[in-house]
Design an enzyme around this catalytic site. Structure first.
Site, PDB file in Angstrom:
ATOM      1  N   ARG A   1       0.858  -1.188   0.000  1.00  0.00           N
ATOM      2  CA  ARG A   1       0.000   0.000   0.000  1.00  0.00           C
ATOM      3  C   ARG A   1       0.889   1.231   0.000  1.00  0.00           C
ATOM      4  NH1 ARG A   1      -3.425  -2.279  -2.003  1.00  0.00           N
ATOM      5  NH2 ARG A   1      -5.555  -2.690  -1.343  1.00  0.00           N
TER       6      ARG A   1
ATOM      7  N   HIS B   1      -1.230   0.522 -10.190  1.00  0.00           N
ATOM      8  CA  HIS B   1      -1.874  -0.482  -9.331  1.00  0.00           C
ATOM      9  C   HIS B   1      -2.322  -1.707 -10.143  1.00  0.00           C
ATOM     10  CE1 HIS B   1      -4.018  -0.781  -5.203  1.00  0.00           C
ATOM     11  NE2 HIS B   1      -3.865  -2.004  -5.709  1.00  0.00           N
TER      12      HIS B   1
HETATM   13  P1  NAP Z   1      -1.685 -11.624   3.758  1.00  0.00           P
HETATM   14  O1  NAP Z   1      -1.735 -13.037   3.301  1.00  0.00           O
HETATM   15  O2  NAP Z   1      -2.571 -11.204   4.883  1.00  0.00           O
HETATM   16  O3  NAP Z   1      -0.176 -11.292   4.156  1.00  0.00           O
HETATM   17  C1  NAP Z   1       0.183 -10.109   4.819  1.00  0.00           C
HETATM   18  C2  NAP Z   1       1.584 -10.271   5.343  1.00  0.00           C
HETATM   19  O4  NAP Z   1       1.979  -9.034   5.957  1.00  0.00           O
HETATM   20  C3  NAP Z   1       1.695 -11.358   6.416  1.00  0.00           C
HETATM   21  O5  NAP Z   1       2.912 -12.045   6.296  1.00  0.00           O
HETATM   22  C4  NAP Z   1       1.684 -10.537   7.715  1.00  0.00           C
HETATM   23  O6  NAP Z   1       2.342 -11.150   8.805  1.00  0.00           O
HETATM   24  C5  NAP Z   1       2.463  -9.328   7.267  1.00  0.00           C
HETATM   25  N1  NAP Z   1       2.213  -8.208   8.167  1.00  0.00           N
HETATM   26  C6  NAP Z   1       1.036  -7.559   8.427  1.00  0.00           C
HETATM   27  N2  NAP Z   1       1.213  -6.603   9.372  1.00  0.00           N
HETATM   28  C7  NAP Z   1       2.510  -6.658   9.720  1.00  0.00           C
HETATM   29  C8  NAP Z   1       3.298  -5.966  10.658  1.00  0.00           C
HETATM   30  N3  NAP Z   1       2.790  -5.003  11.443  1.00  0.00           N
HETATM   31  N4  NAP Z   1       4.607  -6.287  10.776  1.00  0.00           N
HETATM   32  C9  NAP Z   1       5.140  -7.280  10.009  1.00  0.00           C
HETATM   33  N5  NAP Z   1       4.452  -7.980   9.083  1.00  0.00           N
HETATM   34  C10 NAP Z   1       3.153  -7.679   8.962  1.00  0.00           C
HETATM   35  O7  NAP Z   1      -1.998 -10.621   2.574  1.00  0.00           O
HETATM   36  P2  NAP Z   1      -1.725 -10.813   0.997  1.00  0.00           P
HETATM   37  O8  NAP Z   1      -2.864 -11.496   0.348  1.00  0.00           O
HETATM   38  O9  NAP Z   1      -0.362 -11.362   0.825  1.00  0.00           O
HETATM   39  O10 NAP Z   1      -1.767  -9.278   0.536  1.00  0.00           O
HETATM   40  C11 NAP Z   1      -0.845  -8.362   1.079  1.00  0.00           C
HETATM   41  C12 NAP Z   1      -1.177  -6.951   0.646  1.00  0.00           C
HETATM   42  O11 NAP Z   1      -0.843  -6.766  -0.722  1.00  0.00           O
HETATM   43  C13 NAP Z   1      -2.664  -6.583   0.707  1.00  0.00           C
HETATM   44  O12 NAP Z   1      -3.065  -6.248   2.004  1.00  0.00           O
HETATM   45  C14 NAP Z   1      -2.711  -5.375  -0.205  1.00  0.00           C
HETATM   46  O13 NAP Z   1      -2.398  -4.195   0.515  1.00  0.00           O
HETATM   47  C15 NAP Z   1      -1.573  -5.648  -1.204  1.00  0.00           C
HETATM   48  N6  NAP Z   1      -2.092  -5.975  -2.548  1.00  0.00           N
HETATM   49  C16 NAP Z   1      -1.713  -5.191  -3.588  1.00  0.00           C
HETATM   50  C17 NAP Z   1      -2.146  -5.483  -4.861  1.00  0.00           C
HETATM   51  C18 NAP Z   1      -1.677  -4.670  -6.036  1.00  0.00           C
HETATM   52  O14 NAP Z   1      -2.193  -4.857  -7.133  1.00  0.00           O
HETATM   53  N7  NAP Z   1      -0.715  -3.806  -5.867  1.00  0.00           N
HETATM   54  C19 NAP Z   1      -3.011  -6.561  -5.085  1.00  0.00           C
HETATM   55  C20 NAP Z   1      -3.375  -7.355  -4.002  1.00  0.00           C
HETATM   56  C21 NAP Z   1      -2.916  -7.046  -2.733  1.00  0.00           C
HETATM   57  P3  NAP Z   1       1.775 -12.535   9.419  1.00  0.00           P
HETATM   58  O15 NAP Z   1       2.136 -13.590   8.398  1.00  0.00           O
HETATM   59  O16 NAP Z   1       2.519 -12.690  10.685  1.00  0.00           O
HETATM   60  O17 NAP Z   1       0.284 -12.379   9.576  1.00  0.00           O
END
Ligand code: NAP
Length: 301
Positions: free
Chosen positions: A216, A264
Site C-alpha cells: 500500500r 496499481h
Molecule cells: P496476507 O496473506 O494477509 O499477508 C500479509 C503479510 O503481511 C503477512 O505475512 C503478515 O504477517 C504481514 N504483516 C502484516 N502486518 C505486519 C506488521 N505489522 N509487521 C510485520 N508484518 C506484517 O496478505 P496478501 O494477500 O499477501 O496481501 C498483502 C497486501 O498486498 C494486501 O493487504 C494489499 O495491501 C496488497 N495488494 C496489492 C495489490 C496490487 O495490485 N498492488 C493486489 C493485491 C494485494 P503474518 O504472516 O505474521 O500475519
C-alpha cells in the site's frame, strides 16, 4: 466503473443465485444476504439488516477497516487465489531481474550507442527482502529462490519457510533490512505499517538498494523516499501503489528518473477466479460453517 465483460463472467458463474446490481437493482435491502464489492461507497451498506457476509474482490481491505459505517458483526472475506499470487510474482520477478541484469543501464548505453559489457553479479550474491510473507509475498519469495537469489522474509508473527531466512516483529526489522539489496513490500496498510518505510528504515538498507512497493502506498513516507533517491542511499524504486490514487499529475514521482510507476496493476482479479471462491464461502455459511479468509479487524488485515 466495472466493465461489462467482467460482470458477464460473474453473472454466468453465479447464475444459481439472484444477483442484483447496486444501486438500481437492489430492491428491498432486507432481501440482500451477500455483497460482492471492491470498495463500497461510505454508508452504502449500513441499511442491510440480513447481510451474512461481504466478499471483497481484492486482497487489500484497508478501506473496509477504516469504514466505520459498515454493519458490525458481518464477516468481510478478503480475496485470495493462487493466480492472484502468480500474477504478482511475475511483476516482482520482472522488476528485480530487470535491475539485476542492469537493463536500465544498458538502455542508457544504447542511447549513447555505447557497446560496453558491465560487470554482472550472480543471483547467489544478491539478497531480496520480502516484507510480508503472506499469500502474495510467499509465492514471490519462493519463485525468487528458484531463480537463485538469497531470500529473506519479514512478517508480524514467526514463520518457517524452506530456504527463506525468516524475520518477524519490530525488533528484527533492522536486521532484516540490513541485508536486503532488493526490498519488495507486500504489507497491508494498518496503523503499524503506515509509514514503516521511512528515513530510518532506508538507512538500515544496503547503499543503493532497490525498493518495490506493491503493498500500500501509505506504507512509504514519500518525502523520505525522494530524499533517499537523491542522496543515492536508495538506488531506484518501482511503485505500483500510492498514498493518493490515481497519482496526481503534479506529483514529483512522475518525473523522477529512478522511479518506475505502474497504475496499481501488479496483480489483478479476474472474475473467473472469484466465482469458486464466493460459491464456496456461500456454501460454507449456508451449512453453518465459518467462511474462509475472514478479515481480522483487531489485527487490521
Ligand atoms: P496476507 O496473506 O494477509 O499477508 C500479509 C503479510 O503481511 C503477512 O505475512 C503478515 O504477517 C504481514 N504483516 C502484516 N502486518 C505486519 C506488521 N505489522 N509487521 C510485520 N508484518 C506484517 O496478505 P496478501 O494477500 O499477501 O496481501 C498483502 C497486501 O498486498 C494486501 O493487504 C494489499 O495491501 C496488497 N495488494 C496489492 C495489490 C496490487 O495490485 N498492488 C493486489 C493485491 C494485494 P503474518 O504472516 O505474521 O500475519
Amino acid at each position: 466503473m466495472i466493465p461489462q465483460w467482467w460482470l458477464d463472467v460473474l453473472v454466468e458463474g453465479l447464475s444459481g443465485h439472484d444477483l442484483r446490481r447496486w444501486p438500481d437493482e437492489v430492491g428491498s435491502p432486507g432481501e440482500i444476504e451477500y455483497v460482492i464489492t471492491l470498495k463500497p461507497e461510505p454508508n452504502s451498506l449500513s441499511n442491510y439488516p440480513n447481510l451474512r457476509a461481504i466478499f471483497s474482490t481484492a486482497a487489500g481491505i484497508d478501506h473496509f477497516i477504516f469504514d466505520k459505517t459498515l454493519p458490525k458483526g458481518v464477516p468481510i472475506c478478503r480475496f485470495s487465489h493462487p493466480e492472484l499470487a502468480s500474477r504478482m510474482s511475475e511483476y516482482i520477478l520482472l522488476n528485480i531481474l530487470r535491475f539485476h541484469r542492469q537493463l536500465p543501464a544498458y538502455q542508457e548505453q544504447q542511447k549513447a550507442k555505447l557497446w560496453k559489457p558491465l560487470q554482472q553479479k550472480a543471483a547467489q550474491d544478491v539478497t531480496v527482502g520480502v516484507m510480508g510473507i503472506g499469500n502474495l509475498g510467499l509465492d514471490s519469495a519462493q519463485k525468487l529462490l528458484s531463480v537463485g537469489f538469497n531470500v529473506r522474509g519479514w512478517s508480524r508473527t514467526p514463520k518457517i519457510a524452506q530456504g527463506i531466512e525468516c524475520f518477524h516483529g519490530q525488533a528484527q526489522l533492522e536486521g532484516f533490512l540490513a541485508g536486503a539489496d532488493y526490498l519488495a513490500c507486500f504489507l497491508p496498510l494498518t496503523p503499524e505499517t503506515k509509514g514503516i518505510l521511512n528515513a530510518r528504515a532506508f538507512s538500515s538498507l544496503p547503499q543503493g538498494a532497490v525498493i518495490i512497493n506493491v503493498g500500500r502506498g501509505a506504507c512509504i513516507v514519500e518525502k523520505d523516499l525522494l530524499d533517499g533517491l537523491s542522496t543515492g542511499s536508495i538506488g531506484a524504486a518501482v511503485l505500483d501503489v500510492f498514498e493518493t490514487e490515481p497519482l496526481p499529475p503534479e506529483h514529483p514521482f512522475w518525473v523522477h528518473p529512478n522511479i518506475l510507476i505502474t497504475p496499481h496493476i501488479s496483480t489483478v482479479t479476474h472474475p473467473r477466479m472469484l466465482v469458486p471462491n464466493i460459491q464456496d464461502n456461500i456454501a460454507r455459511i449456508e451449512s453453518g460453517r465459518p467462511p474462509t479468509n475472514v478479515v481480522d479487524a483487531t489485527r487490521g488485515y
